[in-house]
Write a protein that holds these residues in place. Structure first.
Motif, mmCIF file in Angstrom:
data_model
loop_
_atom_site.group_PDB
_atom_site.id
_atom_site.type_symbol
_atom_site.label_atom_id
_atom_site.label_comp_id
_atom_site.label_asym_id
_atom_site.label_seq_id
_atom_site.Cartn_x
_atom_site.Cartn_y
_atom_site.Cartn_z
ATOM 1 N N SER E 201 0.825 -1.214 0.000
ATOM 2 C CA SER E 201 0.000 0.000 0.000
ATOM 3 C C SER E 201 0.858 1.262 0.000
ATOM 4 C CB SER E 201 -0.922 -0.014 1.226
ATOM 5 O OG SER E 201 -0.124 0.002 2.396
ATOM 6 N N GLN E 202 0.203 2.373 -0.367
ATOM 7 C CA GLN E 202 0.893 3.649 -0.327
ATOM 8 C C GLN E 202 0.687 4.324 1.026
ATOM 9 O OE1 GLN E 202 -1.162 3.426 -3.468
ATOM 10 N NE2 GLN E 202 0.617 2.468 -4.388
ATOM 11 N N ARG E 203 -0.551 4.248 1.512
ATOM 12 C CA ARG E 203 -0.820 4.861 2.814
ATOM 13 C C ARG E 203 -1.490 3.831 3.700
ATOM 14 N NH1 ARG E 203 -1.006 10.024 3.475
ATOM 15 N NH2 ARG E 203 -2.806 9.885 4.858
ATOM 16 N N ALA E 204 -1.398 4.058 5.005
ATOM 17 C CA ALA E 204 -1.985 3.077 5.905
ATOM 18 C C ALA E 204 -2.547 3.730 7.157
ATOM 19 C CB ALA E 204 -0.947 2.030 6.291
ATOM 20 N N TYR E 205 -3.558 3.053 7.693
ATOM 21 C CA TYR E 205 -4.129 3.475 8.966
ATOM 22 C C TYR E 205 -4.058 2.287 9.914
ATOM 23 C CZ TYR E 205 -6.112 7.503 6.600
ATOM 24 O OH TYR E 205 -6.275 8.649 5.904
ATOM 25 N N VAL E 206 -3.726 2.571 11.170
ATOM 26 C CA VAL E 206 -3.733 1.495 12.158
ATOM 27 C C VAL E 206 -4.911 1.729 13.083
ATOM 28 C CG1 VAL E 206 -2.476 0.284 13.965
ATOM 29 C CG2 VAL E 206 -1.240 1.320 12.035
ATOM 30 N N LEU E 207 -5.731 0.708 13.197
ATOM 31 C CA LEU E 207 -6.966 0.834 13.961
ATOM 32 C C LEU E 207 -6.845 -0.008 15.219
ATOM 33 C CD1 LEU E 207 -9.388 2.411 12.814
ATOM 34 C CD2 LEU E 207 -10.453 0.232 12.285
ATOM 35 N N GLU E 208 -7.249 0.551 16.334
ATOM 36 C CA GLU E 208 -7.288 -0.256 17.550
ATOM 37 C C GLU E 208 -8.499 0.168 18.361
ATOM 38 O OE1 GLU E 208 -3.502 -1.415 19.677
ATOM 39 O OE2 GLU E 208 -4.532 -0.372 21.279
ATOM 40 N N ASN E 209 -9.241 -0.811 18.835
ATOM 41 C CA ASN E 209 -10.433 -0.527 19.639
ATOM 42 C C ASN E 209 -11.350 0.500 19.010
ATOM 43 O OD1 ASN E 209 -10.372 -2.275 21.776
ATOM 44 N ND2 ASN E 209 -8.810 -1.059 22.831
ATOM 45 N N GLY E 210 -11.493 0.440 17.726
ATOM 46 C CA GLY E 210 -12.424 1.334 17.053
ATOM 47 C C GLY E 210 -11.902 2.741 16.848
ATOM 48 N N GLU E 211 -10.618 2.951 17.076
ATOM 49 C CA GLU E 211 -10.071 4.295 16.857
ATOM 50 C C GLU E 211 -8.809 4.209 16.015
ATOM 51 O OE1 GLU E 211 -9.759 6.565 20.586
ATOM 52 O OE2 GLU E 211 -11.370 5.266 21.296
ATOM 53 N N VAL E 212 -8.549 5.261 15.262
ATOM 54 C CA VAL E 212 -7.308 5.308 14.488
ATOM 55 C C VAL E 212 -6.199 5.746 15.422
ATOM 56 C CG1 VAL E 212 -6.104 6.457 12.610
ATOM 57 C CG2 VAL E 212 -8.507 5.832 12.347
ATOM 58 N N ILE E 213 -5.169 4.906 15.537
ATOM 59 C CA ILE E 213 -4.102 5.290 16.459
ATOM 60 C C ILE E 213 -2.837 5.690 15.718
ATOM 61 C CG2 ILE E 213 -4.904 3.931 18.421
ATOM 62 C CD1 ILE E 213 -2.765 1.854 17.464
ATOM 63 N N LEU E 214 -2.833 5.398 14.430
ATOM 64 C CA LEU E 214 -1.615 5.729 13.675
ATOM 65 C C LEU E 214 -1.985 5.842 12.217
ATOM 66 C CD1 LEU E 214 1.446 5.940 14.310
ATOM 67 C CD2 LEU E 214 1.643 3.566 13.557
ATOM 68 N N GLN E 215 -1.428 6.809 11.524
ATOM 69 C CA GLN E 215 -1.689 6.890 10.105
ATOM 70 C C GLN E 215 -0.507 7.513 9.413
ATOM 71 O OE1 GLN E 215 -5.044 9.763 10.863
ATOM 72 N NE2 GLN E 215 -4.272 10.557 8.932
ATOM 73 N N GLY E 216 -0.393 7.272 8.135
ATOM 74 C CA GLY E 216 0.723 7.863 7.413
ATOM 75 C C GLY E 216 1.084 7.045 6.202
ATOM 76 N N ARG E 217 2.244 7.390 5.603
ATOM 77 C CA ARG E 217 2.698 6.621 4.453
ATOM 78 C C ARG E 217 3.096 5.222 4.915
ATOM 79 N NH1 ARG E 217 5.500 7.980 0.244
ATOM 80 N NH2 ARG E 217 7.431 7.345 1.276
#
Lengths: 238, 289, 314, 418, 247
Positions: E201-217
């Motif tokens: 992927s080019q970009r990514a989101y990290v999801l934990e417990n229903g919330e985005v905790i990390l995002q970026g390239r």
């Protein structure tokens, strides 16, 4: 000593052979890992051992006796217990009641509840005891499936992709649990795609392909075989 | 001679059984609803054929197609009652609701048409044709032929058209179908409508060869169930085959056993088939709950 | 747990005791119609509870309870017919005969699931009817059998006797429901009802489990058919095996609340008098009103009455 | 989705017990207060347990019309002893268990002075002993099974012939005309509907006849058939295969229609085809089978001299009122009310229980002649209160869309076409 | 192209997603990773309308999606391939693919779409007449993807395409994803295999417990293995290393 010996077992669906003259043996107290591409006959193997499918030919020897004619629940009572790839929990019952079901076969209700509780605690379901099973997330269902099977006092446990659909963080505790069960003396047949788990757990690894045994041996030996890598990991992998 | 006559006769009757059952199959397949009012809709089909024949002299074979839209409407209406019930509860609730509808339809018919028996006598109803030494009346022949054509057309509709495929897809997996752009509610409603239309058409086909009265639906419903289960509850082909088998079994049973006991053959056959194929002749593997 | 089951039992016995006194307060001879309706309610409770053991607890929806009721009815009719017994003495055989039939039914129909099971029970009930119709020398066929309601020793076979007998039969059915509901086997029944594969994977014998629900269910249905035949005094295959007798317990249970222990009771207590009222007031149109009632009921209370009340309370 | 509901089985059960206790407690008072009417009677109420819904509804409707017409006429003339008659109908769906409850309601809640009708033999078999127990006169006008008046019930009266008598005229004709003409054994086939009526005609009428005259008649195919079948051709083919000289049907209307049509279809013919009353005597069978029964005979209860002026007048009245010609059911129901009205003349008491007894005695004493024929309830040959109707059966034949009485000679409207 | 703002959604009274904001840019592969039960699948479902979001806004090319039923959303050009290869088992492969072209404006291009899909997955062409239920797991995944492509979507939501597949097939699937992306398809990918997801992927989101905790390239997240291991609780190279060791 081998607890279960599968001799020359064949099973056909329509015209397609799901298992072809398969020989396998599981030693008491060991974990047999079974891997293979989709459609290799892994789930059929479990179905045949637990009695959900009748074998077309061959014998299944368990503890010195041929069990291939017994119905599933009798095999379960003899200690051959399985889990399902897609968890089949009793949706309308609570987690505790789910685990109690097999225990109730042997014990009074009070005793069953006590035992089920302790199993649930051990299986990390302690907080969900009174939740209805259908409200659990996939990971919880996988745990419940495992806990329920464990509650049935198995001597040999057949796990059908216990890690399937789980994220890495959820696998760790399950791997630990399975290892603990083995240390308790349980014999386990583990069908799994997640290589990490198989490699970490299996004492012996069997590779199936098109219903046939492609390889059999210690995991490190098996994984070195080119045939295995071609069939399963793909050429040029790793 | 007798045997061949019996078999031919049974096949022709079987086609009509098939048509009666197809609507039931379709509704069950897509909605998991056992439509208990199916027989009464057949009854309405017969009455509409009768009244159009009596008042305007329209042949049932024509009028059944004219009234089809009304039946579609009726089906959509019934669906509107069932739609808001959560899927989990629908199986049992719909059983009771369609049963209630069955009471309503039958009693309404009685209040409107009285309980008298009615028949449609076509000008050519006495004419007979000889098929391989078997005499068949024109109405029986035409009714069976129309049944066959309708069932084949419906089968083609299900496999060759976008809507037909959408109906089948919805039957298999509602969510996946919706994600492909299928308006699941519409399709379900249309399916229910189609099932009811088929029942209405079956009524039209029956009118010239049978009699009608408000409670006649109960004469068909068990047979229709038998056909549906014989063939497998989701398969149109199964319904056709089930109908033919039932027709022949009944004909032979009626001739070689006492006529009033012929149904024993039918049900024993039915149970026998299920014993060896627990989901009917053309039924797939059971779905998980 | 134990205490609550005792309390239920005491409450049940108390209820039965009080209701048994009704004929002492109201003269059955002056109001046989009232007692007939009460009798119908009792029989409906009996039949619906019997259905609920199989359909509600074990999840095996049967369309063929008329078969058990019919066989029970014929046991009551034919034993005295051939052996010159008091029909009252043959009443227990109604249940036993139905239970014997159930062993056969279980052997055939328990291989099947869901709607296939349901419709095969329907077919089996039809087979039973056809056999009774065909076996004329033994059953009198479609002509039917007259049952002489000979008095039972000291008692006269009047409304009070029918009322009290049916009341206690319904009581036995409730007792069975409560016993099963509080025993281990309800867990197994529930498990098998939800997933037979999973249950047997844990060592539960699904077939035996279903059978353990079918046998009492058939017994009670047979008793219902038996007492009903005795009350009618005449029995013919068409009414004994009528589909409506298979459908009625389903209606009552689902309207009352399927899968609940006492839904059938609630359903019967509400619907049977309602149905009777409609029938006596609107001889031609009552089914229309009853149909509308059912549609409205289920459309707005899809969990049945108990289900709805429960949801409201939460 | 109810996620938070208490989900343990025990908790649920306990909760249900509590809930249903409340629901039932709410309802029980309503049951106890179930409508029970008991008022002084200013009218004579006549209770009719009839199938108003279900498969028999068509017949329930016929009798309702017949009773209503007779009662309206009597009331228009001032009723009986200054009291009007009132009809109370209760729906039995032709199911004996329901009929029992119906009758109890009619007798104890509606306080009817007499019961009438019942339509189906099964219903009448259940109602008769109950009427006896409740000491309420029960006048049968259609249920024909012999057993009903053979149980010694003095409250049960039957106006019309029994099943065993239906075929008397046909039997007479078979012996005196058919056999006499052929002079050698005659092959016969008999098909009867598998219900109480069909079984009754077979058991008390046709079968004993063929047994007794086995020297002259050979009964080949003899079968009960199911009433609601779609297809009778297999059965008819079987009969055709046996090529009998005489075919006898005992049928209701719907099966009679289909048998007629389908017999044509398979080309089944015989020298004589006859029904035994019921369906084969109804005008409907001719029209609704598209004339397929042309030439069929029908042996059944004689419903009076249809050529007499009284009959003709009545038929005219009926057609004017209801728009179709009356048949056997209509006349039976109509005459039954007339008989009751006559017997009610001897009822003087105001207490309904006494009235019933007076009516019973009155019925027993009744001797009258109706358009249907003479009426007198007698005990004979094991029958109790049975209108002696041996000579009230006649053989008719469908000729040109009309059922003409053709046998016995003394009542024949025209000669049989045979 | 797709934008979620403060989306809250769940089943019954339980919220699985709590105020998630996310963006999938045109022509990119956006990965969504995180532990089980984090709400990844629910997120996809609330986009495709099979789960109704309780709060927040979801827009596709500026058009709000909330409140629209799934079939309307599908018709806007969003395809959702569900977890577990939900093909229509008793229909043939061909019929499954045709179902992909169910929407009226897609029907005209059936031939081209079919050619494209069979070009991408030649194995499907060989099995056109076969019942989909009899295909192997990998083939079913190809079919599910192919069926979605028949919709000619602008955005495709992919839920765990590698689940339950043998490694060999996972490679095939991913290489086809790469091809598709190169041709301009926007992809929102949910994947349990974090490394793979981040690699492709080019970009990514990290999801934990229903919330985005990390995002970026994705590359950044991948490189920052300290960060990821802290959040994901697993050494990223774990799986392969273990296999390599045993080899």
């Amino acid at each position: 000593m081998n607890l279960m010996i599968i001799e020359n077992v064949s099973k056909k669906f329509g015209g397609i052979a799901a298992l072809k003259n398969l020989d396998l043996a599981v030693e008491k107290g060991r974990i047999l890992g079974v891997i293979g591409p989709n459609g290799a006959g892994k789930t059929t193997l479990i179905n045949v051992i637990t009695g959900y499918e009748k074998v077309d030919a061959g014998k299944i020897n368990y503890d010195g006796k041929d069990i291939s004619k017994l119905p599933p629940h009798v095999r379960a009572r003899h200690g051959i217990v399985r889990t399902f790839q897609i968890p089949r929990c009793f949706a309308g019952l609570t987690v505790l009641e789910n685990i109690m079901i097999p225990v109730l076969l042997r014990h009074s209700r009070g005793e069953a509840e006590r035992r089920a509780r302790s199993i649930a605690e051990r299986m990390l379901l302690g907080d969900d005891l009174h939740k209805q099973a259908e409200t659990l997330p996939v990971g919880g269902l996988k745990l419940l499936e495992l806990a329920r099977a464990y509650a049935a006092s198995p001597r040999i446990l057949l796990l059908d992709e216990p890690m399937g659909g789980l994220s890495q963080d959820r696998m760790e505790p399950i791997i630990r649990l399975i290892r603990e069960m083995r240390e308790d003396g349980l014999t386990i047949i583990l069908v799994e795609h997640v290589m990490k788990a198989v490699v970490a757990l299996a004492d012996i690894l069997a590779v199936l392909n098109f219903g046939e045994r492609l390889a059999h041996g210690r995991p490190c030996d098996v994984m070195k075989l080119k045939a295995v890598r071609d069939a399963y990991l793909g050429e040029g992998h790793a | 001679m007798l045997l061949s006559s019996l078999v031919i006769n049974g096949l022709f009757t079987g086609l009509i059984y098939g048509l009666i059952a197809v609507g039931l199959t379709v509704i069950f397949g897509v909605m998991r609803i056992i439509n208990m009012s199916h027989g009464d809709i057949v009854m309405l089909g017969m009455y509409s054929a009768w009244i159009l024949f009596e008042k305007f002299g329209v042949s049932p074979y024509v009028s059944m197609f004219l009234t089809a839209p009304l039946f579609f409407l009726l089906g959509s209406l019934i669906y509107e009652i069932l739609d808001p019930i959560p899927l989990k509860r629908r199986e049992m609730s719909s059983l009771i609701i369609t049963l209630g509808i069955s009471f309503v339809l039958a009693t309404s018919a009685m209040l409107i048409f009285t309980a008298d028996y009615r028949t449609v006598t076509l000008p050519y109803s006495q004419r007979v044709i000889d098929i391989l030494g078997t005499r068949l009346g024109y109405p029986a022949l035409i009714s069976s032929a129309i049944s066959l054509v309708l069932m084949c057309l419906f089968r083609l509709f299900l496999s060759r058209t976008h809507i037909g495929r959408a109906i089948r897809a919805t039957a298999i997996d509602r969510t996946s179908a919706a994600l492909l752009g299928v308006n699941v509610k519409r399709i379900s409603q249309a399916t229910f409508g189609a099932g009811v239309v088929l029942a209405g058409l079956a009524g039209g086909v029956l009118a010239p060869i049978y009699y009608v009265y408000p409670f006649v639906g109960s004469n068909f419903i068990i047979k229709a169930f038998a056909v549906v289960v014989l063939g497998g509850m989701e398969s149109v082909t199964g319904a056709i085959a089930g109908g033919l088998i039932l027709g022949v079994a009944e004909a032979l049973g009626g001739a070689f056993l006492e006529h009033s006991l012929k149904d024993i053959i039918v049900f024993v056959l039915f149970l026998g088939v299920l014993f060896f194929r627990p989901t009917g002749l053309f039924g797939g593997r059971e779905r998980n709950r | 747990m134990k205490r609550s089951s005792h309390r239920d039992l005491v409450a049940l016995l108390l209820c039965l005791g009080v209701l048994s006194l009704l004929p002492a307060v109201i003269d059955t001879r002056r109001m046989p119609y009232l007692f007939d309706v009460l009798f119908s309610v009792n029989v409906a409770v009996l039949l619906a509870s019997s259905w609920n053991i199989l359909g509600g607890f074990a999840g095996q929806v049967s369309f063929g309870h008329a078969g058990f009721a019919g066989i029970g009815a014929y046991a009551v009719a034919l034993l005295p017919h051939h052996l010159q017994w008091s029909p009252w003495l043959s009443l227990p055989f109604a249940g036993i005969a139905a239970m014997i039939a159930a062993i056969l039914v279980g052997g055939i129909a328990f291989r099947l699931r869901g709607p296939y099971f349901a419709l095969s029970t329907l077919a089996l009930a039809e087979v039973a009817r056809l056999v009774v119709e065909g076996w004329r020398s033994f059953t009198e066929g479609t002509q039917g059998v007259v049952i002489q309601q000979k008095p039972l020793y000291l008692f006269e076979a009047d409304g009070a006797l029918f009322y009290i007998t049916s009341l206690w039969l319904a009581g036995i059915a409730l007792l069975a429901v409560i016993t099963i509901g509080q025993s281990k086997s309800r867990y197994f029944l529930h498990a098998v009802g939800e997933s037979e594969e999973a249950a047997s994977a844990l060592g539960v014998d699904a077939w035996r489990c279903k059978m353990s629900a079918l046998l009492p269910s058939a017994f009670l249905a047979g008793m219902a058919g038996g007492i009903l035949a005795l009350h009618t005094g005449f029995l013919d295959p068409e009414s004994a095996f009528s589909i409506s007798r298979s459908v009625e317990p389903i209606i009552l249970t689902v309207v009352g609340g399927i899968g609940t222990a006492l839904g059938p009771v609630v359903g019967a207590v509400i619907l049977v008098p309602a149905c009777e009222f409609l029938r006596s007031r609107f001889p031609t149109g009552h089914l229309l009103l009853y149909g509308v009632l059912l549609v409205v009921f289920m459309r707005f209370m899809h969990g049945g009455i108990l289900g709805m009340v429960r949801r409201k309370r939460l | 989705m109810d996620y938070i509901s208490p989900t343990s089985i025990d908790a649920r059960l306990a909760e249900e017990v509590a809930l249903s206790r409340n629901v039932i407690a709410l309802i029980i008072p309503f049951i106890i207060l179930f409508p029970v009417t008991a008022s002084a009677q200013e009218t004579f109420r006549i209770g009719a347990p009839l199938p108003m819904t279900g498969a028999g509804a068509a017949f329930g409707e016929k009798f309702k019309k017949a009773y209503t017409m007779a009662i309206d006429e009597i009331n228009a003339k001032g009723g009986v002893n200054g009291r009007k008659l009132q009809l109370v109908i209760d729906d039995t769906q032709a199911q004996p268990p329901l009929a029992v409850t119906s009758v109890k309601k009619l007798v104890t809640s509606d306080n009817v002075v007499a019961l009438i009708g019942g339509w189906a033999s099964g219903v009448a078999l259940a109602v008769a002993p109950l009427a006896q127990e409740l000491r309420t006169p029960y006048l049968l006008d259609h249920p024909a099974l012999d057993d009903i008046t053979r149980q010694g019930n003095d409250c049960v009266f039957r106006l019309q012939p029994t099943t065993g008598m239906y075929s008397a005229a046909l039997e007479d004709f078979l012996i005196n005309v058919v056999y006499e003409r052929q002079k050698k054994p005659i092959k016969a086939a008999y098909l009867y509907v598998d219900n109480a009526f069909g079984q009754g005609v077979a058991k008390y009428g046709i079968m004993p006849f063929f047994k007794e005259h086995s020297d002259r008649f050979v009964l080949g195919v003899c079968e009960a058939y199911s009433e609601k079948a779609l297809d009778y051709k297999p059965l008819l083919l079987k009969v055709k295969n046996a090529s009998p000289d005489v075919i006898i049907f005992t049928s209701y209307l719907t099966d009679g229609i289909l048998l007629g049509k389908q017999a044509k279809e398979v080309g089944l013919t015989a020298k004589l085809v006859s029904g035994t009353g019921a369906g084969h005597s109804m005008q409907d069978i001719y029209e609704k089978s598209g004339g397929a029964v042309e030439g069929y005979f029908s042996s059944g209860p004689w419903h009076g001299d249809v050529t007499s002026p009284a009959w003709k007048k009545w038929r005219g009245d009926w057609e004017a009122k209801y728009g179709y010609p009356p048949g056997e059911h209509e006349i039976e129901g109509y005459v039954a009310i007339q008989v009751l009205a006559r017997a009610l003349e001897s009822v003087k008491s105001r207490d309904v229980v006494r009235q019933r007894e007076e009516l019973r005695v009155g019925l027993k004493r009744t001797t009258m002649v109706t358009i249907f024929g003479p009426v007198k309830f007698e005990n004979f040959d094991g029958y109790t209160n049975q209108n002696r109707a041996y000579n009230l059966t006649a053989l008719g034949q469908w000729i040109g869309g009309k059922l003409y009485q053709v046998w016995p000679k003394r009542v024949a409207e025209r000669d049989p076409k045979y | 192209m797709l934008e979620l703002k403060q989306v809250t959604a769940g089943y019954g009274k339980i919220d699985v997603l709590r105020g998630v904001s996310l963006e999938a840019r045109a022509g990119e592969i956006t990965a969504l990773v995180g532990p089980n039960g984090a709400g990844k699948s629910t997120l996809l479902r609330s986009i495709s309308g099979t789960v109704v979001s309780a709060a927040g806004s979801i827009t596709f090319k500026g058009i709000p999606l909330s409140g629209r039923p799934p079939h309307k959303i599908a018709s806007m050009g969003i395809a959702h391939v569900q977890e577990g290869r939900m093909v229509f088992g008793s229909m043939s492969v061909e019929e499954n693919l045709l179902m992909g072209a169910y929407l009226k404006d897609r029907r005209g291009k059936i031939k081209e779409s079919m050619a494209f899909v069979t070009g991408l997955f030649p194995r499907l062409r060989e099995r056109m007449r076969q019942q989909a239920g009899t295909l192997s797991g990998g083939e079913q995944q190809m079919l599910a993807l192919g069926r979605a492509l028949m919709m000619r979507p602008e955005l495709i939501l992919l839920d765990e395409p590698s689940l339950g597949l043998a490694p060999l097939l996972v490679d095939t699937i991913y290489s086809s994803l790469e091809t598709l992306n190169r041709e301009g398809l926007t992809i929102l990918l949910v994947e349990q295999n974090v490394r793979r997801a981040l690699t492709y992927s080019q970009r990514a989101y990290v999801l934990e417990n229903g919330e985005v905790i990390l995002q970026g390239r994705s590359a950044d997240i991948l490189v920052d293995s300290a960060v990821t291991s802290a959040y994901l609780g697993v050494p990223l190279e774990g799986e392969d290393r273990l296999i390599r060791q045993s080899l």
